[in-house]
Design a protein around this motif. Sequence first.
Motif, short mmCIF file in Angstrom:
data_model
loop_
_atom_site.label_atom_id
_atom_site.label_comp_id
_atom_site.label_asym_id
_atom_site.label_seq_id
_atom_site.Cartn_x
_atom_site.Cartn_y
_atom_site.Cartn_z
N TYR A 155 0.81 -1.22 0.00
CA TYR A 155 0.00 0.00 0.00
C TYR A 155 0.85 1.27 0.00
N ALA A 226 -1.25 -8.89 -4.04
CA ALA A 226 -2.68 -8.60 -4.09
C ALA A 226 -2.96 -7.13 -3.78
N THR A 227 -2.20 -6.56 -2.84
CA THR A 227 -2.39 -5.16 -2.48
C THR A 227 -1.98 -4.24 -3.62
N SER A 229 -2.20 -4.83 -6.73
CA SER A 229 -3.23 -4.87 -7.77
C SER A 229 -4.50 -4.13 -7.37
N LEU A 230 -4.64 -3.82 -6.08
CA LEU A 230 -5.87 -3.18 -5.60
C LEU A 230 -5.70 -1.70 -5.28
N ARG A 231 -4.50 -1.26 -4.96
CA ARG A 231 -4.35 0.08 -4.39
C ARG A 231 -4.66 1.20 -5.39
N ARG A 233 -7.13 0.89 -7.70
CA ARG A 233 -8.48 0.70 -8.21
C ARG A 233 -9.37 1.89 -7.87
N ILE A 236 -10.55 2.46 -4.19
CA ILE A 236 -9.50 2.96 -3.30
C ILE A 236 -9.30 4.45 -3.53
N GLU A 253 -11.23 -1.33 3.09
CA GLU A 253 -11.22 -1.56 1.65
C GLU A 253 -10.29 -2.69 1.23
N LEU A 254 -9.05 -2.69 1.76
CA LEU A 254 -8.08 -3.68 1.30
C LEU A 254 -8.23 -5.03 1.98
N ASN A 257 -10.72 -7.53 0.68
CA ASN A 257 -10.45 -7.99 -0.67
C ASN A 257 -9.23 -8.90 -0.78
#
Length: 343
Positions: A155, A226-227, A229-231, A233, A236, A253-254, A257
């Motif tokens: 993150y 995984a983080t 790929s999400l941070r 989005r 977020i 949020e994280l 997921n």
Amino acid sequence: MTSPIEIEGAEASSVLDEASVPPGGAKESKKLEGRSPGQLMWARFKRDRTGVVSAVVVLFYFLIAAAAPLIAKLYGKDPYTLYGQDNPELLDMFTMPAKPAGGIDGEFWFGIEPGLGRDVFTQLLYGIRTSLLTALAATLLMTVAGVLIGLAGGYFGGKIDYWLGRTTDFFMALPNQLFFVAAMPVITTVFVAPDEETPTYVRTAAIIIVLSFLGWMSMARIVRAATLSLRDREFIEAARISGASSWRIIRKELLPNIVTPTLVQATLTLPSTILSIAFLSFVGVGYVEPTPDWGRMFSIGANIVEQDPYYMLFPGVAMVVFVVAFNLLGDSVRDAFDPKTGR
């Protein structure tokens, strides 16, 4: 007077209305409700026969571990009494079981231990209990440490991610088994004087610390990926724009997921942790006499396998079945969480 065109239109309209209503009427349409990701996962998992059978086997082991004292009480024996010493007829002149097949009979279901004559069945029950409890505690600590480090690196990025990544690489480069053997005596001597016997709870704590210290890296790598790929989005970014703090974004949020990769990795980590615990006891730096443990039973059996091969039969089969079942369960859980799977 109604024209033919109007009649045809009315008939077509009635046909469309009938087609739009399901055969069961309004009651049938109420059943077409959306399902949550958890319900979809459970539906996919139930269709996987291998996963269901593996789950039943794993649950059986956990029930056996939890009910070990009750089963031993109903059985009428315990893993500490030296039955061969109390009854010399159970052992021959070489301290091997006098009866065939390792002393297996109606009184001792899995036979008796060569030398001391302890009951193998209750030793196996309590050995499962010891291994599972220790592995669960170590796996929990590995998971928590790996999730925290992976989330922080993925993150925040930048220097935090760089130094956490280099630290992870350093720990992954350590020879785990050699470090286990070298670190266990050092940790126990910190808490216990050299002339005193190390209590079982100290050994348990030392095993958990050593395994957790060198077992979090894989979880951290998976959570970091995984983080990352999400941070970036949209949800977020929306949370950042709304003024949410980093802690709230990570927590709200994280974390929800990354439950799937975390759960799958933890499921695959537990059986390998049990093997590591057995290895420590096998080489003499884990659990020692008289604590029942799979690795200690293998250590004893390795010395007398030519004279009494039956002693290692039951603990060996029990460990192989558990490890295979848990690995298959981990694969099935991963497939159930993955909506793209074809199983």
